[in-house]
Scaffold this active site. Structure first.
Site, PDB file in Angstrom:
ATOM      1  N   ASP A  73      32.669   0.793 -10.143  1.00  0.00           N
ATOM      2  CA  ASP A  73      32.628   1.935 -10.962  1.00  0.00           C
ATOM      3  C   ASP A  73      32.153   1.647 -12.321  1.00  0.00           C
ATOM      4  O   ASP A  73      32.846   0.713 -12.802  1.00  0.00           O
ATOM      5  CB  ASP A  73      33.856   2.667 -11.087  1.00  0.00           C
ATOM      6  CG  ASP A  73      33.670   4.007 -11.669  1.00  0.00           C
ATOM      7  OD1 ASP A  73      33.243   5.040 -11.240  1.00  0.00           O
ATOM      8  OD2 ASP A  73      33.939   3.951 -12.816  1.00  0.00           O
ATOM      9  N   GLU A 165      27.827   4.431  -6.823  1.00  0.00           N
ATOM     10  CA  GLU A 165      27.492   5.772  -7.000  1.00  0.00           C
ATOM     11  C   GLU A 165      25.889   5.968  -7.031  1.00  0.00           C
ATOM     12  O   GLU A 165      25.467   5.182  -7.541  1.00  0.00           O
ATOM     13  CB  GLU A 165      28.127   6.674  -8.079  1.00  0.00           C
ATOM     14  CG  GLU A 165      29.504   7.020  -7.711  1.00  0.00           C
ATOM     15  CD  GLU A 165      30.369   7.541  -9.024  1.00  0.00           C
ATOM     16  OE1 GLU A 165      30.659   8.693  -8.896  1.00  0.00           O
ATOM     17  OE2 GLU A 165      30.495   6.854  -9.903  1.00  0.00           O
ATOM     18  N   CYS A 218      41.707  11.520  -4.499  1.00  0.00           N
ATOM     19  CA  CYS A 218      43.146  10.716  -4.717  1.00  0.00           C
ATOM     20  C   CYS A 218      42.608   9.689  -3.707  1.00  0.00           C
ATOM     21  O   CYS A 218      42.582   9.813  -2.206  1.00  0.00           O
ATOM     22  CB  CYS A 218      44.461  11.480  -4.380  1.00  0.00           C
ATOM     23  SG  CYS A 218      45.703  10.132  -4.210  1.00  0.00           S
ATOM     24  N   ASP A 247      39.337   4.714 -13.360  1.00  0.00           N
ATOM     25  CA  ASP A 247      38.024   4.230 -12.830  1.00  0.00           C
ATOM     26  C   ASP A 247      38.302   3.382 -11.648  1.00  0.00           C
ATOM     27  O   ASP A 247      37.610   3.171 -10.567  1.00  0.00           O
ATOM     28  CB  ASP A 247      37.500   3.244 -13.902  1.00  0.00           C
ATOM     29  CG  ASP A 247      37.013   3.926 -15.189  1.00  0.00           C
ATOM     30  OD1 ASP A 247      36.639   5.044 -15.075  1.00  0.00           O
ATOM     31  OD2 ASP A 247      37.242   3.501 -16.266  1.00  0.00           O
TER      32      ASP A 247
END
Ligand SMILES: [Zn+2]
Length: 316
Positions: A73, A165, A218, A247
């Site tokens: 991330d 991502e 989650c 993060d």
């Protein structure tokens, strides 16, 4: 390339002194494992650069841990947070360079710049301030790119699978434009570097679907939050009681995607051994073209025509 390795000889431009030694490239050329195809000269941030396009014979490599998966991330307060729990700090001096950037930006706005309405030409002071700002911008970009190179080299050498991502939508930064700009640039650069470095090292890069709610899910129980404010730095799950750095939670969700990507592929598609930059064939929706930034982070904006086949949303 001159024998002293500190000069290059280019057609029409002649002999140019290099700031950095070209010894690594020269060694490869002498050993016969590299062949220079072309050279490109450009000016950027007040400096001249020469880039060589080189054909290189590389030995096949394997990652140190071919079975391991890491989710990455990218952030602005840290360079990156890994699903292993490691927090990769920003390069040294980056913070100071960014402060200088802001100061120079203010300085520029106080000089007499060009005005389209009155046709006023910019002052000499404006030109100088402009050049100073461009150099500072280049320095920030260089510092960040250097940090990213060190990170991506390490990741690609170590792990068999890396998950990132698609877009910088995790909303890990406040919407101040400078921070946003720097983070977005770093994000694109991270993906670019990982794409070719996983190829070199025999690893695999998975790019999560851009609508995958990595920040809002989650990582413990899979519950997806409807809303997660940008300012919330800690993820607190109301369902299972998980409390985790925002993060790190996102990075863990990304890492978990690797397993699902393999599941979704089983039987249909064989794994391309050196397949880098493979998009996750996860959610079955058509990617709707949308400019990054039109969907504010932390807010759910489903693409048009999105139906129920969202395979990433685990049952809860
Ligand atoms: Zn939970």
């Amino acid at each position: 390339m001159a024998p002293d390795r500190k000069h290059v000889v280019l057609p029409r431009l002649g002999r140019l002194r290099l700031h950095e030694s070209a010894r690594k490239l020269a060694r490869r050329v002498e050993a016969g494992t590299a062949r220079i195809m072309s050279a490109t000269v450009r000016r950027d941030g007040g400096r001249w650069h020469v880039a060589f396009t080189v054909q290189i014979d590389r030995t096949d490599r394997r990652p140190a841990q071919p079975g391991s998966v890491v989710g990455v991330d990218v952030g602005i307060t840290h360079l990156a947070v890994l699903s292993t729990g490691e927090c990769v700090p920003n390069p040294r001096h980056l913070h100071r360079a960014q402060r200088v950037l802001r100061r120079l930006g203010r300085g520029l706005s106080r000089t007499a710049g060009p005005d389209r309405r009155t046709g006023a030409r910019p002052s000499k002071r404006w030109h100088r301030a402009q050049a100073r700002l461009a150099r500072a911008h280049a320095r920030v970009a260089n510092l960040r790119r250097d940090g990213l190179h060190k990170l991506t080299t390490r990741l690609a050498r170590e792990h068999g699978t890396i998950v990132v991502e698609d877009l910088n939508v995790s909303g890990m930064l406040a919407n101040r434009r400078l921070a946003r700009h720097i983070a977005d640039a770093g994000f694109a650069e991270l993906r670019r570097q990982l794409t070719y470095k996983t190829g070199w090292n025999g690893g695999r890069l998975i790019v999560a679907d851009r609508w995958y709610p990595s920040s809002k899910t989650c990582s413990g129980c899979g519950t997806v939050k409807a809303k997660l404010a940008l300012a919330e730095r800690t993820y607190t799950c109301a369902t299972c009681g998980l409390v985790l750095d925002r993060d790190l939670n996102a990075a863990r969700n990304l890492a978990a995607l690797a397993g699902e990507a393999v599941d979704a592929r089983s039987g249909r598609e064989s794994l391309n051994g050196r397949g880098a930059d493979r998009k996750t064939p996860l959610a079955g929706q058509v990617a709707v073209k949308r400019q990054p930034g039109t969907a504010p982070a932390g807010q759910t904006v489903p693409p048009q025509g999105r139906t129920t086949n969202h395979m990433l949303t685990r049952a809860h």
